[in-house]
Design an enzyme around this catalytic site. Structure first.
Site, PDB file in Angstrom:
ATOM      1  N   GLY A  45       2.606  10.469  -0.500  1.00 15.44           N
ATOM      2  CA  GLY A  45       1.769   9.523  -1.009  1.00 15.44           C
ATOM      3  C   GLY A  45       1.607   8.418   0.120  1.00 15.44           C
ATOM      4  O   GLY A  45       2.944   8.225   0.621  1.00 15.44           O
ATOM      5  N   GLN A  50      -0.108   0.187   3.296  1.00 17.26           N
ATOM      6  CA  GLN A  50       1.091   0.686   4.012  1.00 17.26           C
ATOM      7  C   GLN A  50       0.863   1.039   5.513  1.00 17.26           C
ATOM      8  O   GLN A  50       1.655   1.092   6.237  1.00 17.26           O
ATOM      9  CB  GLN A  50       1.690   2.019   3.426  1.00 17.26           C
ATOM     10  CG  GLN A  50       2.176   1.707   1.908  1.00 17.26           C
ATOM     11  CD  GLN A  50       2.772   2.820   1.545  1.00 17.26           C
ATOM     12  OE1 GLN A  50       2.193   3.844   0.848  1.00 17.26           O
ATOM     13  NE2 GLN A  50       4.189   3.255   1.652  1.00 17.26           N
ATOM     14  N   CYS A 100       9.876   5.113  -1.200  1.00 11.21           N
ATOM     15  CA  CYS A 100       8.592   4.795  -0.843  1.00 11.21           C
ATOM     16  C   CYS A 100       8.768   4.510   0.707  1.00 11.21           C
ATOM     17  O   CYS A 100       9.979   4.020   1.188  1.00 11.21           O
ATOM     18  CB  CYS A 100       8.429   3.231  -1.421  1.00 11.21           C
ATOM     19  SG  CYS A 100       6.915   2.410  -0.633  1.00 11.21           S
ATOM     20  N   LEU A 101       7.865   4.960   1.375  1.00 11.55           N
ATOM     21  CA  LEU A 101       7.953   4.911   2.760  1.00 11.55           C
ATOM     22  C   LEU A 101       7.964   3.448   3.458  1.00 11.55           C
ATOM     23  O   LEU A 101       8.703   3.243   4.472  1.00 11.55           O
ATOM     24  CB  LEU A 101       6.883   5.452   3.626  1.00 11.55           C
ATOM     25  CG  LEU A 101       6.629   7.112   3.452  1.00 11.55           C
ATOM     26  CD1 LEU A 101       5.284   7.592   4.106  1.00 11.55           C
ATOM     27  CD2 LEU A 101       7.978   7.810   3.946  1.00 11.55           C
ATOM     28  N   HIS A 142       2.035   5.319  -8.409  1.00  7.60           N
ATOM     29  CA  HIS A 142       3.031   4.651  -7.379  1.00  7.60           C
ATOM     30  C   HIS A 142       1.968   4.133  -6.507  1.00  7.60           C
ATOM     31  O   HIS A 142       2.108   2.904  -5.962  1.00  7.60           O
ATOM     32  CB  HIS A 142       3.894   5.657  -6.873  1.00  7.60           C
ATOM     33  CG  HIS A 142       4.640   5.095  -5.542  1.00  7.60           C
ATOM     34  ND1 HIS A 142       6.278   4.963  -5.627  1.00  7.60           N
ATOM     35  CD2 HIS A 142       4.426   4.631  -4.459  1.00  7.60           C
ATOM     36  CE1 HIS A 142       6.613   4.332  -4.480  1.00  7.60           C
ATOM     37  NE2 HIS A 142       5.334   4.065  -3.828  1.00  7.60           N
ATOM     38  N   GLU A 143       1.040   4.727  -5.875  1.00  9.90           N
ATOM     39  CA  GLU A 143       0.000   4.437  -5.013  1.00  9.90           C
ATOM     40  C   GLU A 143      -0.763   3.296  -5.466  1.00  9.90           C
ATOM     41  O   GLU A 143      -1.212   2.598  -4.667  1.00  9.90           O
ATOM     42  CB  GLU A 143      -0.752   5.607  -4.233  1.00  9.90           C
ATOM     43  CG  GLU A 143       0.312   6.633  -3.583  1.00  9.90           C
ATOM     44  CD  GLU A 143       1.419   6.340  -2.812  1.00  9.90           C
ATOM     45  OE1 GLU A 143       1.086   5.332  -1.987  1.00  9.90           O
ATOM     46  OE2 GLU A 143       2.462   6.833  -2.570  1.00  9.90           O
ATOM     47  N   HIS A 146       0.535   0.257  -5.099  1.00 10.18           N
ATOM     48  CA  HIS A 146       0.486  -0.417  -3.877  1.00 10.18           C
ATOM     49  C   HIS A 146      -0.928  -1.263  -3.473  1.00 10.18           C
ATOM     50  O   HIS A 146      -0.899  -1.971  -2.909  1.00 10.18           O
ATOM     51  CB  HIS A 146       0.317   0.595  -2.890  1.00 10.18           C
ATOM     52  CG  HIS A 146       1.737   0.869  -2.487  1.00 10.18           C
ATOM     53  ND1 HIS A 146       2.672   0.050  -2.055  1.00 10.18           N
ATOM     54  CD2 HIS A 146       2.487   2.222  -2.324  1.00 10.18           C
ATOM     55  CE1 HIS A 146       3.806   0.556  -1.694  1.00 10.18           C
ATOM     56  NE2 HIS A 146       3.937   1.961  -2.053  1.00 10.18           N
TER      57      HIS A 146
END
Ligand code: ZN
Length: 187
Positions: A45, A50, A100-101, A142-143, A146
């Site tokens: 994701g 990000q 998470c990236l 999660h996204e 963000h």
């Protein structure tokens, strides 16, 4: 085009992102770049903040991983979420190990509801209202966090937060090595 991924510590990850309209410039190219960036970093994701854009766009994609050949198969499921909104949380809350990236090298169990009712627009700006569960529901929560300036580690207990504080500080200081290009608060 593969874009650098913004690391924890950069202010954009703490901002509430803005909704977009169908005339957002080069939207299809942006979405394609987001998928390319996500897959190149082995993510499932990616939210626009990000990649340093404070807009409410998310891509989610799953590819089956084959341990024998140590490679990914073709994409099995993709979801482009524009201006997503969680209308309802449903079901039991469950723990799942998240990463998470933007927060490399940290994986922690996060408690979230297993099902949600999600409203979003797809890449063609068609409206969807769906009840979803499984990995899609997990990654979507999660996204969407963000987009509201929330990172998964915010959900941890005070004790877990204290235990990973040093690792978090290293991410913020840019002292992490990743296989993908990152933009951190210090460089
Ligand atoms: Zn993330």
């Amino acid at each position: 085009m593969i874009l650098p991924i913004v690391g924890l510590g950069c202010p954009i990850l703490r901002k509430k992102a803005e909704p977009i309209t169908p005339d957002y410039p080069d939207l299809q190219a942006l979405i394609a770049n987001m998928y390319e960036t996500m897959y190149a970093a082995d993510g499932v994701g990616l939210a626009a903040p990000q990649i340093n854009l404070s807009i409410r766009v998310v891509v989610i994609g799953f590819r089956p991983y084959d341990e024998k050949t140590d490679s990914y198969g073709p994409v099995a499921e993709e979801h482009t979420l524009i201006n997503p909104e969680i209308l309802e949380f449903k079901g039991e809350k469950k723990f799942f190990n998240e990463g998470c990236l933007s927060v490399p090298d940290i994986h922690e169990d996060v408690l979230r509801p297993e099902r949600i009712v999600l409203k979003y627009y797809d890449a063609e700006f068609k409206e969807h209202i769906e009840e979803i569960d499984g990995m899609f529901a997990r990654v979507a929560q999660h996204e969407i966090d963000h987009l509201d300036g929330i990172v998964f580690t915010d959900h941890l207990s005070a004790l877990r937060k204290a235990m990973i504080k040093k690792k978090i500080n290293n991410v913020v200081a840019g002292k992490v090595r990743t296989a993908y290009r990152m933009r951190t608060a210090t460089r």
